[in-house]
Design a protein around this motif. Structure first.
Motif, short mmCIF file in Angstrom:
data_model
loop_
_atom_site.label_atom_id
_atom_site.label_comp_id
_atom_site.label_asym_id
_atom_site.label_seq_id
_atom_site.Cartn_x
_atom_site.Cartn_y
_atom_site.Cartn_z
N GLN A 154 -20.16 45.73 11.42
CA GLN A 154 -19.45 45.19 12.58
C GLN A 154 -20.43 45.03 13.73
O GLN A 154 -21.33 45.84 13.90
CB GLN A 154 -18.33 46.18 12.94
N VAL B 134 -20.42 44.36 17.98
CA VAL B 134 -19.58 44.35 19.17
C VAL B 134 -20.28 43.52 20.25
O VAL B 134 -21.44 43.80 20.59
CB VAL B 134 -19.31 45.77 19.70
N VAL C 230 -20.43 42.70 24.04
CA VAL C 230 -20.01 43.20 25.35
C VAL C 230 -20.55 42.26 26.43
O VAL C 230 -21.21 41.26 26.13
CB VAL C 230 -20.48 44.65 25.56
N ALA D 45 -24.08 47.05 19.34
CA ALA D 45 -23.57 46.22 20.43
C ALA D 45 -24.64 45.23 20.89
O ALA D 45 -25.84 45.55 20.90
CB ALA D 45 -23.12 47.10 21.60
N VAL E 195 -16.45 42.08 17.06
CA VAL E 195 -15.48 42.62 18.03
C VAL E 195 -15.88 42.10 19.40
O VAL E 195 -16.99 42.37 19.88
CB VAL E 195 -15.47 44.15 18.03
N CYS F 109 -15.44 42.43 23.18
CA CYS F 109 -14.99 43.47 24.11
C CYS F 109 -14.89 42.89 25.52
O CYS F 109 -15.88 42.39 26.07
CB CYS F 109 -15.98 44.63 24.07
N ARG G 171 -12.11 40.61 16.05
CA ARG G 171 -11.15 41.48 16.73
C ARG G 171 -11.34 41.35 18.24
O ARG G 171 -12.45 41.09 18.71
CB ARG G 171 -11.33 42.95 16.31
N MET H 23 -10.97 43.42 21.74
CA MET H 23 -10.89 44.78 22.28
C MET H 23 -10.80 44.70 23.80
O MET H 23 -11.80 44.41 24.47
CB MET H 23 -12.12 45.58 21.84
N PRO I 231 -17.53 49.22 29.06
CA PRO I 231 -17.96 50.08 27.95
C PRO I 231 -18.80 51.27 28.41
O PRO I 231 -18.65 52.38 27.87
CB PRO I 231 -18.77 49.12 27.07
N ARG J 246 -15.35 54.70 19.39
CA ARG J 246 -15.43 54.12 18.04
C ARG J 246 -14.04 53.84 17.48
O ARG J 246 -13.82 52.82 16.79
CB ARG J 246 -16.16 55.08 17.10
N MET K 202 -12.80 50.64 18.75
CA MET K 202 -13.42 49.52 18.04
C MET K 202 -12.71 49.26 16.71
O MET K 202 -12.44 48.12 16.34
CB MET K 202 -14.91 49.79 17.82
N ALA L 164 -9.16 47.79 17.33
CA ALA L 164 -9.06 46.56 18.12
C ALA L 164 -8.17 45.55 17.41
O ALA L 164 -8.15 45.46 16.18
CB ALA L 164 -10.45 45.99 18.37
#
Length: 574
Positions: A257, A259, A261, A278, A302, A304, A333, A335, A343, A356, A359, A362
């Motif tokens: 995965q 993320v 941000v 991330a 993800v 965010c 996803r 979030m 974050p 986590r 995450m 999400a």
């Protein structure tokens, strides 16, 4: 700035020079089985081999997940490279240099040596900023980073530095024009040159190969702008890069995965807590290029965002970027964070395990999309449901053809209670009539499917006089346009094999169809290929003539041209 286009002829010659069996075997041990070489597929998990490589066609295909392509495609998918990187790696594999076509005089391209000099300058600038962080001038920056909880290991991993609060810290050390070209200096209207970054914590931005292409700088207080990024340069295109990707891949080349941000400090703060998957967009909204780049390394992203109104609006804008990328097997996803949290602050407040969990929990994109689209709509009313369709359909139509697209339209049908809502399929007609072969399937193959598949697998068949003398206006059958296009492409390009022909269809609307045809198991002995092709072609011509004759005979009034056609068809039938 590009060094110039790679000549098409070089790419075709490269595909002829390479043996795909040798290439794939160097990455994935192959075992010979009959006419093909097999292995367990590297693109999905399986217990028995369904990944097949054909030396004659210079093509691979997985009967399990459908992955297929030539040597270039394999390197792109296996090593997660873009097209140019794959060409460069393939050229290195066979021991040749990649030539570049010259631009016109107006474009004034930089030479490769110039770009290398800029990369070297960026590296030297990053080293200077690192030295300044640990010098007396960087005391305030060190204090700021300590307050933010950034430790020495993360400082080293991300090569953080400090730009002194002075106008010409760099110009006395490096070539002034090079600094301008790299975006490290600015020239004002009076012609004075000064440092772009002053009094800021510096975040080097590295590409996938670890080369520094730009910088982000953050102030130590609340002054504006809080963040300042490098401008667009020959090295740096912020719409195509993300911060932290190189560092992420260095620790985990295949993250489950990723993320996305909003800020540099969010990436660094999460890394400090061991969350090292991330990355951050570089002062711009998430783009399709960002999504495609990240999907090359992970099947799940993800996004965010802050949980306020601005965060929800940013999340909705992201739909434009990600929907065209959502092929089957990819997932996004959304979030949304609590109000007034980012974050960095949230992981400190709640701890790493809770972050986590957020995450993992999400909201999947499909749920978020329809929930957000239906917000403030009265779905119990006809008007509200019509608004839902109008709001969501433009996004859904951007989805690539596949199961996910069909399911999203099916969900819209259910929510809107409109049973006749069309599910637009962007497949060509032949995709519905010519499908990949199932080795266990029974039933007779149509003449059209046989003829087109034989042509794709044996491009030299296009030289048959029967094809070159054909009157295309008399042919009517599913897939005739693709058949004609392939014949014309072969006659124009004269590809040496199937792999070269496939390359000419890369990223085209016909690519999927041509790939499907390329690995059909036709079960024809090599000595019989030409005769089977001629028989299939003759059958198509005969059937088209009969269909046209039937149509003309059913008409009460014929035009002069139709009368002439009828005369020819009646003569043909005799």
């Amino acid at each position: 700035m590009s060094e110039g286009r790679i000549p098409r002829q070089f790419i075709d010659d490269l595909l002829v020079r390479v043996d795909i069996v040798d290439l794939i075997d160097a990455h994935l041990p192959l075992k010979k089985t009959g006419a093909n070489f097999v292995a367990r597929c590297p693109f999905h998990t399986e217990k028995t081999p369904s990944f097949s490589v054909n030396r004659d066609k210079q093509f691979y295909h997985c009967f399990g997940c459908g992955a297929s392509g030539n040597a270039i495609t394999f390197l792109m998918e296996f090593n997660r490279l873009d097209f140019v990187e794959a060409i460069e790696d393939l050229a290195a594999f066979v021991g040749v240099d990649v030539p570049r076509e010259s631009f016109s005089a107006q474009t004034s391209p930089q030479k490769k040596d110039d770009l290398n000099n800029l990369y070297q300058l960026m590296e030297q600038a990053a080293q200077f900023y690192t030295e300044q962080l640990h010098a007396k001038a960087g005391a305030a920056a060190q204090d700021y980073l300590r307050r933010r909880g950034v430790g020495e290991q993360v400082l080293r991993d991300y090569r953080l530095g400090y730009a002194p609060d002075a106008w010409q810290s760099l110009s006395g050390r490096f070539n002034q024009q090079a600094l301008l070209d790299a975006g490290l200096s600015v020239k004002n209207e009076a012609g004075h040159v000064y440092d772009r970054f002053r009094g800021r914590v510096m975040f080097p931005i590295r590409d996938k190969r670890g080369r520094i292409v730009g910088f982000g700088g953050r102030v130590l207080d609340d002054s504006l702008p809080k963040y300042l990024n490098s401008p667009e340069t020959s090295l740096f295109h912020k719409g195509r890069e993300v911060y932290g990707l190189y560092e992420l891949l260095k620790k985990n080349s295949k993250p489950a995965q990723i993320v996305l941000v909003e800020g540099y400090m969010d990436v660094v703060a999460l890394a400090e807590y061991g969350i090292d998957n991330a990355v951050a967009a570089l002062g711009t909204a998430a783009s399709q290029a960002h999504a495609e780049l990240l999907f090359r390394f992970s099947a799940e992203l993800v996004f965010c965002f802050d949980g306020d109104r601005a965060g929800r609006e940013a999340a909705w804008r992201a739909m434009d970027a990600v929907f065209p990328c959502l092929r089957d097997g990819r997932q996004v996803r959304i979030m949304l964070l609590p109000q007034d949290e980012d974050p960095d602050s949230l992981v400190r407040k709640e701890g790493v395990e809770r972050f986590r969990a957020r995450m993992r929990e999400a909201q999947v994109l499909s749920d978020y999309f329809f929930a957000e689209a239906g917000r403030d709509l009265q779905l119990t009313s006809l008007e509200g449901r019509a608004q839902l369709v109008g709001k969501t359909r433009p996004y859904l139509e951007k989805l690539p053809a596949g199961i996910f697209r069909e399911m999203m339209f099916a969900r819209l049908k259910t929510l809107s209670d409109i049973s006749h809502l069309d599910v637009l399929q962007n497949e060509a007609t032949l995709n519905r009539n010519v499908r990949p072969a199932n080795p266990h399937a029974k039933g007779r193959m149509t003449s059209a499917r046989m003829a087109i598949a034989l042509l794709v697998q044996n491009p030299k068949l296009a030289m048959r006089p029967e094809l070159q003398e054909i009157d295309w206006s008399t042919l009517v059958f599913p897939g005739v346009e693709l058949f004609r296009h392939i014949v014309e492409a072969i006659l124009a390009q004269k590809p040496a094999n199937t792999a070269v022909l496939l390359e000419s269809y890369r990223d085209s609307s016909e690519e999927k169809s041509v790939k499907a045809l390329a690995f059909l198991d036709l079960l024809i002995a090599p000595d019989n290929i030409e005769s089977v092709f001629c028989d299939a072609l003759a059958s198509l011509i005969k059937q088209s003539a009969e269909n046209e004759l039937e149509r003309l005979l059913s008409k009460k009034m014929l035009t002069p041209d139709e009368k002439e056609s009828l005369r020819k068809l009646l003569a043909f039938k005799k």
